[in-house]
Design an enzyme around this catalytic site. Structure first.
Site, PDB file in Angstrom:
ATOM      1  N   TRP A 165       0.818  -1.220   0.000  1.00  0.00           N
ATOM      2  CA  TRP A 165       0.000   0.000   0.000  1.00  0.00           C
ATOM      3  C   TRP A 165       0.853   1.272   0.000  1.00  0.00           C
ATOM      4  O   TRP A 165       0.328   2.355  -0.179  1.00  0.00           O
ATOM      5  CB  TRP A 165      -0.925   0.019   1.232  1.00  0.00           C
ATOM      6  CG  TRP A 165      -0.169  -0.329   2.493  1.00  0.00           C
ATOM      7  CD1 TRP A 165      -0.116  -1.558   3.083  1.00  0.00           C
ATOM      8  CD2 TRP A 165       0.683   0.525   3.258  1.00  0.00           C
ATOM      9  NE1 TRP A 165       0.722  -1.523   4.183  1.00  0.00           N
ATOM     10  CE2 TRP A 165       1.227  -0.253   4.318  1.00  0.00           C
ATOM     11  CE3 TRP A 165       1.051   1.873   3.177  1.00  0.00           C
ATOM     12  CZ2 TRP A 165       2.114   0.277   5.268  1.00  0.00           C
ATOM     13  CZ3 TRP A 165       1.938   2.397   4.115  1.00  0.00           C
ATOM     14  CH2 TRP A 165       2.440   1.597   5.146  1.00  0.00           C
ATOM     15  N   ASN A 166       2.168   1.183   0.254  1.00  0.00           N
ATOM     16  CA  ASN A 166       2.901   2.438   0.470  1.00  0.00           C
ATOM     17  C   ASN A 166       3.234   3.186  -0.822  1.00  0.00           C
ATOM     18  O   ASN A 166       3.380   4.398  -0.807  1.00  0.00           O
ATOM     19  CB  ASN A 166       4.151   2.214   1.344  1.00  0.00           C
ATOM     20  CG  ASN A 166       5.140   1.258   0.733  1.00  0.00           C
ATOM     21  OD1 ASN A 166       4.823   0.542  -0.205  1.00  0.00           O
ATOM     22  ND2 ASN A 166       6.354   1.236   1.255  1.00  0.00           N
ATOM     23  N   LYS A 189      -2.333  -8.245  -7.874  1.00  0.00           N
ATOM     24  CA  LYS A 189      -3.231  -7.940  -6.751  1.00  0.00           C
ATOM     25  C   LYS A 189      -2.668  -6.762  -5.959  1.00  0.00           C
ATOM     26  O   LYS A 189      -1.596  -6.860  -5.370  1.00  0.00           O
ATOM     27  CB  LYS A 189      -3.378  -9.144  -5.815  1.00  0.00           C
ATOM     28  CG  LYS A 189      -4.531  -8.939  -4.827  1.00  0.00           C
ATOM     29  CD  LYS A 189      -4.366  -9.620  -3.508  1.00  0.00           C
ATOM     30  CE  LYS A 189      -3.476  -8.873  -2.561  1.00  0.00           C
ATOM     31  NZ  LYS A 189      -4.056  -7.635  -1.975  1.00  0.00           N
ATOM     32  N   ALA A 191      -2.668  -4.044  -2.728  1.00  0.00           N
ATOM     33  CA  ALA A 191      -3.031  -4.149  -1.311  1.00  0.00           C
ATOM     34  C   ALA A 191      -4.485  -3.700  -1.142  1.00  0.00           C
ATOM     35  O   ALA A 191      -4.939  -2.792  -1.849  1.00  0.00           O
ATOM     36  CB  ALA A 191      -2.112  -3.259  -0.483  1.00  0.00           C
ATOM     37  N   GLY A 243       6.708  -6.293  -0.477  1.00  0.00           N
ATOM     38  CA  GLY A 243       6.004  -6.229   0.796  1.00  0.00           C
ATOM     39  C   GLY A 243       6.916  -6.663   1.918  1.00  0.00           C
ATOM     40  O   GLY A 243       8.141  -6.562   1.815  1.00  0.00           O
ATOM     41  N   SER A 244       6.338  -7.211   2.959  1.00  0.00           N
ATOM     42  CA  SER A 244       7.132  -7.548   4.144  1.00  0.00           C
ATOM     43  C   SER A 244       7.950  -8.826   3.942  1.00  0.00           C
ATOM     44  O   SER A 244       7.576  -9.704   3.155  1.00  0.00           O
ATOM     45  CB  SER A 244       6.197  -7.725   5.339  1.00  0.00           C
ATOM     46  OG  SER A 244       5.293  -8.764   5.069  1.00  0.00           O
ATOM     47  N   GLU A 265      10.916  -8.053  -3.266  1.00  0.00           N
ATOM     48  CA  GLU A 265      11.400  -6.743  -2.765  1.00  0.00           C
ATOM     49  C   GLU A 265      10.813  -6.617  -1.373  1.00  0.00           C
ATOM     50  O   GLU A 265       9.615  -6.337  -1.215  1.00  0.00           O
ATOM     51  CB  GLU A 265      10.902  -5.617  -3.683  1.00  0.00           C
ATOM     52  CG  GLU A 265      11.480  -5.639  -5.083  1.00  0.00           C
ATOM     53  CD  GLU A 265      12.940  -5.221  -5.125  1.00  0.00           C
ATOM     54  OE1 GLU A 265      13.466  -4.722  -4.123  1.00  0.00           O
ATOM     55  OE2 GLU A 265      13.566  -5.419  -6.179  1.00  0.00           O
ATOM     56  N   LEU A 266      11.640  -6.832  -0.354  1.00  0.00           N
ATOM     57  CA  LEU A 266      11.100  -7.006   1.009  1.00  0.00           C
ATOM     58  C   LEU A 266      11.481  -5.851   1.937  1.00  0.00           C
ATOM     59  O   LEU A 266      11.858  -4.788   1.485  1.00  0.00           O
ATOM     60  CB  LEU A 266      11.572  -8.361   1.544  1.00  0.00           C
ATOM     61  CG  LEU A 266      11.252  -9.547   0.617  1.00  0.00           C
ATOM     62  CD1 LEU A 266      11.839 -10.836   1.174  1.00  0.00           C
ATOM     63  CD2 LEU A 266       9.761  -9.692   0.379  1.00  0.00           C
ATOM     64  N   CYS A 299      10.319   1.465   2.220  1.00  0.00           N
ATOM     65  CA  CYS A 299      11.223   0.361   2.553  1.00  0.00           C
ATOM     66  C   CYS A 299      12.672   0.836   2.637  1.00  0.00           C
ATOM     67  O   CYS A 299      13.491   0.196   3.274  1.00  0.00           O
ATOM     68  CB  CYS A 299      11.091  -0.734   1.516  1.00  0.00           C
ATOM     69  SG  CYS A 299      11.318  -0.100  -0.137  1.00  0.00           S
ATOM     70  N   GLU A 396      11.807  -2.839  11.571  1.00  0.00           N
ATOM     71  CA  GLU A 396      11.494  -1.717  10.688  1.00  0.00           C
ATOM     72  C   GLU A 396      10.324  -0.955  11.329  1.00  0.00           C
ATOM     73  O   GLU A 396       9.243  -1.517  11.497  1.00  0.00           O
ATOM     74  CB  GLU A 396      11.068  -2.347   9.346  1.00  0.00           C
ATOM     75  CG  GLU A 396      10.940  -1.430   8.190  1.00  0.00           C
ATOM     76  CD  GLU A 396      10.456  -2.197   6.944  1.00  0.00           C
ATOM     77  OE1 GLU A 396       9.821  -3.268   7.060  1.00  0.00           O
ATOM     78  OE2 GLU A 396      10.709  -1.696   5.849  1.00  0.00           O
TER      79      GLU A 396
HETATM   80  P1  NAP Z   1       2.606  -6.942   3.529  1.00  0.00           P
HETATM   81  O1  NAP Z   1       1.744  -7.103   4.715  1.00  0.00           O
HETATM   82  O2  NAP Z   1       3.640  -7.957   3.260  1.00  0.00           O
HETATM   83  O3  NAP Z   1       1.617  -6.815   2.286  1.00  0.00           O
HETATM   84  C1  NAP Z   1       2.075  -6.623   0.975  1.00  0.00           C
HETATM   85  C2  NAP Z   1       1.120  -7.269   0.009  1.00  0.00           C
HETATM   86  O4  NAP Z   1       1.072  -8.675   0.288  1.00  0.00           O
HETATM   87  C3  NAP Z   1      -0.316  -6.771   0.108  1.00  0.00           C
HETATM   88  O5  NAP Z   1      -0.864  -6.731  -1.188  1.00  0.00           O
HETATM   89  C4  NAP Z   1      -0.990  -7.853   0.936  1.00  0.00           C
HETATM   90  O6  NAP Z   1      -2.348  -7.949   0.637  1.00  0.00           O
HETATM   91  C5  NAP Z   1      -0.282  -9.085   0.437  1.00  0.00           C
HETATM   92  N1  NAP Z   1      -0.313 -10.215   1.351  1.00  0.00           N
HETATM   93  C6  NAP Z   1      -0.464 -10.232   2.696  1.00  0.00           C
HETATM   94  N2  NAP Z   1      -0.415 -11.500   3.163  1.00  0.00           N
HETATM   95  C7  NAP Z   1      -0.227 -12.306   2.083  1.00  0.00           C
HETATM   96  C8  NAP Z   1      -0.079 -13.723   1.901  1.00  0.00           C
HETATM   97  N3  NAP Z   1      -0.118 -14.562   2.928  1.00  0.00           N
HETATM   98  N4  NAP Z   1       0.102 -14.181   0.652  1.00  0.00           N
HETATM   99  C9  NAP Z   1       0.163 -13.338  -0.402  1.00  0.00           C
HETATM  100  N5  NAP Z   1       0.028 -11.994  -0.300  1.00  0.00           N
HETATM  101  C10 NAP Z   1      -0.160 -11.492   0.931  1.00  0.00           C
HETATM  102  O7  NAP Z   1       3.386  -5.566   3.546  1.00  0.00           O
HETATM  103  P2  NAP Z   1       2.804  -4.119   3.745  1.00  0.00           P
HETATM  104  O8  NAP Z   1       2.614  -3.855   5.184  1.00  0.00           O
HETATM  105  O9  NAP Z   1       1.638  -3.889   2.855  1.00  0.00           O
HETATM  106  O10 NAP Z   1       3.996  -3.246   3.134  1.00  0.00           O
HETATM  107  C11 NAP Z   1       5.054  -2.813   3.895  1.00  0.00           C
HETATM  108  C12 NAP Z   1       6.278  -3.697   3.702  1.00  0.00           C
HETATM  109  O11 NAP Z   1       6.655  -3.690   2.337  1.00  0.00           O
HETATM  110  C13 NAP Z   1       7.467  -3.179   4.464  1.00  0.00           C
HETATM  111  O12 NAP Z   1       8.171  -4.240   5.063  1.00  0.00           O
HETATM  112  C14 NAP Z   1       8.315  -2.547   3.381  1.00  0.00           C
HETATM  113  O13 NAP Z   1       9.682  -2.472   3.699  1.00  0.00           O
HETATM  114  C15 NAP Z   1       8.047  -3.446   2.226  1.00  0.00           C
HETATM  115  N6  NAP Z   1       8.357  -2.772   0.954  1.00  0.00           N
HETATM  116  C16 NAP Z   1       9.452  -3.176   0.269  1.00  0.00           C
HETATM  117  C17 NAP Z   1       9.800  -2.539  -0.916  1.00  0.00           C
HETATM  118  C18 NAP Z   1      11.019  -2.952  -1.689  1.00  0.00           C
HETATM  119  O14 NAP Z   1      11.124  -2.567  -2.844  1.00  0.00           O
HETATM  120  N7  NAP Z   1      11.929  -3.713  -1.126  1.00  0.00           N
HETATM  121  C19 NAP Z   1       8.996  -1.500  -1.408  1.00  0.00           C
HETATM  122  C20 NAP Z   1       7.887  -1.113  -0.678  1.00  0.00           C
HETATM  123  C21 NAP Z   1       7.570  -1.779   0.509  1.00  0.00           C
HETATM  124  P3  NAP Z   1      -3.477  -7.460   1.665  1.00  0.00           P
HETATM  125  O15 NAP Z   1      -2.885  -6.338   2.446  1.00  0.00           O
HETATM  126  O16 NAP Z   1      -4.567  -7.079   0.800  1.00  0.00           O
HETATM  127  O17 NAP Z   1      -3.710  -8.662   2.503  1.00  0.00           O
END
Ligand code: NAP
Length: 495
Positions: A165-166, A189, A191, A243-244, A265-266, A299, A396
């Site tokens: 979502w960020n 998909k 967020a 994502g995470s 990309e975590l 991130c 983080e």
């Molecule tokens: P997140 O909880 O991992 O969610 C990211 C995406 O994954 C959302 O679309 C979420 O969908 C989906 N998701 C959640 N659980 C899942 C599962 N079990 N299986 C498949 N998909 C699933 O992360 P966030 O809180 O949204 O984002 C923040 C994180 O992203 C931070 O750790 C940040 O550092 C990281 N990030 C990394 C980068 C990079 O380039 N390295 C860039 C931006 C952000 P729903 O929310 O709809 O469930």
């Protein structure tokens, strides 16, 4: 249609907000069991839109359509694919104001930052539209006189994408642009908090003439079912996820049975180091940019600020004065620099980090008191005398909290900076050349900013080492993630 008046009344093109998912060539407004979910404005709490909650079966249909569409798309010339992507890029730029408005309304970041993100996202499309024509192979001298060796690069096929979502615009841009450029199809998909930006891009993709089935957008309440479908469906060749680290691990485990290709990309835990020979004013500027963009929800945000003893007090004084002057508010209001956090869980995590730091001897010198603006606003906070035993040092924070640690020597700070399972980005300010090379080489991260707090650009490879991910997005390396290498041994040649 529940699209909220604040959003509708300000849009130049109201058709960019859709309350439907895109499955193959069809816009799906309702699902058979009637399941829906709402999208909120985090600044005000108002419902912006209502979307159908699709199931794994819908995602499977999108994959089937993508498989069919991808075959024809891959056969087209790079020049042809490039033309479609360039048209999409042009529409993206022409609709900058509306895309930024949608982004701010669903994500909360200030409008100026949202505009920056939309342009940043568009830059990937432009870059990879150009790269589409340059997917070169190799000819390798044969290992026998009558043999020739050809190396060709081919698209992996259908790619499943999951974004956070960020950065609701830029994170999908970094994935869909290279995938389509090299001849793949994508089922994505967004967020659940921020699906409207990706849907608006899908509307523009239709207008640009992108063939049906090549870019599906599956709206869902949570990512888990989509992730299971993508990791178990044999027609999905690769999954790209931002994502995470926690969810990255889940996808890796789920994909193991089919040896699914993964681009990850975590999370990060970026060190930001200020050495005693640094330009302190420049370091303050860099720290503000690296810490407070998107209210600390990136991130690559500086998570731990390390300052060498001799310049510690000067840096703390200058930096905290700047932080104290930040204007917090609804991102739609002019002059606002810090918007709300995305949800209550994010607010709770920042509060937990502040409380834990205070318990362990940290001193709050700016912020910390609850904001009167609403439940998702957190005042920018600075904590001095931070130490490695605090949660904010290991996790983080993902919010507007800047902890400042003190260090004495170069070797000490390198060890501290690397003492984390994450390895996405790191920053430092210094002037001495030998020190610059030593530290840049020693930091265990995928990206280093030296005397700059901003490192993201489409022309450079973005990605992490250690538990921050696999693969790179952007630059000429970014296309490789969506390509397979095939080697052809050509016999019967003239000796
Ligand atoms: P997140 O909880 O991992 O969610 C990211 C995406 O994954 C959302 O679309 C979420 O969908 C989906 N998701 C959640 N659980 C899942 C599962 N079990 N299986 C498949 N998909 C699933 O992360 P966030 O809180 O949204 O984002 C923040 C994180 O992203 C931070 O750790 C940040 O550092 C990281 N990030 C990394 C980068 C990079 O380039 N390295 C860039 C931006 C952000 P729903 O929310 O709809 O469930």
């Amino acid at each position: 249609m529940v699209v909220h008046e604040t959003l509708l009344s300000r849009l130049k093109d109201k058709t960019l907000v859709v309350e439907a998912a895109k499955v193959g060539g069809k816009w799906v407004r309702d699902v058979s069991d009637g399941a829906r979910f709402d999208v909120f404005n985090p600044a005000t709490g108002v419902v912006l839109a209502s979307l159908p909650a699709l199931s794994a079966t819908d995602a499977r249909c999108a994959v089937a359509d993508a498989k069919h569409a991808q075959k024809a798309w891959a056969k087209r010339t790079g020049r042809d694919r490039s033309a479609v992507l360039k048209c999409w890029h042009q529409l993206w730029i022409e609709n900058l104001d509306d895309l930024a408005l949608i982004l701010t309304c669903e994500q909360g970041k200030p409008l100026a930052e949202a505009r920056g993100e939309v342009l940043y996202g568009a830059s990937y499309l432009e870059w990879f539209a150009e790269e589409a024509k340059r997917i070169y192979g190799d000819i390798i001298p044969g290992h026998a006189e009558n043999l020739r060796i050809l190396v060709m690069k081919q698209p992996v096929g259908v790619v499943g994408a999951i974004t956070p979502w960020n950065f609701p615009n830029a994170m999908i841009a970094r994935k869909v642009a290279p995938a389509l450029a090299v001849g793949c199809a994508m089922v994505a998909k967004p967020a659940a908090e921020t699906p409207l930006s990706m849907l608006a891009l899908a509307v523009l993709a239709d207008r640009a003439g992108l063939p049906d089935g090549l870019f599906s957008v599956i709206t869902a309440r949570s990512g888990a079912d989509f992730g299971k479908e993508m990791t178990s469906n044999p027609d999905v060749a690769k999954i790209t996820f931002t994502g995470s680290t926690e969810v990255g691990r889940i996808l890796m485990r789920q994909g193991a049975d089919q040896i699914k290709k993964l681009g990850l990309e975590l999370g990060g835990n970026a060190p930001f180091i200020v050495f005693d020979d640094a330009d302190i004013d420049a370091a303050v500027d860099g720290a503000m940019a690296a810490k407070y963009r998107n209210a600390g929800q990136t991130c690559v945000c500086a998570n731990r600020i390390y300052v060498q003893s001799v310049v510690y007090e000067t840096f703390v004084e200058k930096f905290s004065a700047r932080v104290a002057s930040l204007r917090v508010g609804n991102g739609l209001e002019s002059g606002v620099e810090i918007g709300p956090l995305i949800n209550a869980g994010s607010v709770a995590k920042v509060r937990e980090h502040i409380a834990d730091a205070i318990d362990r001897g940290g001193k709050v010198i700016v912020g910390s008191e609850p904001s009167e603006l609403g439940p998702l606003f957190v005042n920018p906070t600075v904590i001095r005398d931070a130490t490695s035993d605090m949660k904010l040092s290991r996790e983080e924070t993902f919010g507007p909290l800047a902890p400042i640690f003190r260090f004495e020597t170069v070797d000490e700070v390198i060890a501290l900076a690397n003492d984390t399972e994450f390895g996405l980005s790191g920053y430092f300010y210094a002037r001495d050349m030998a020190r610059i090379f030593k530290v840049a080489e020693a930091l265990e991260v995928g990206m280093v900013g030296v005397n700059t707090g901003l490192i993201s650009t489409e022309v450079a490879p973005f990605g992490g080492v250690k538990q921050s991910g696999l693969g790179r997005e952007g630059s000429r390396y970014g296309a490789d993630d969506y390509l397979e290498i095939k080697y052809v041994c050509l016999g019967g040649q003239a000796a």
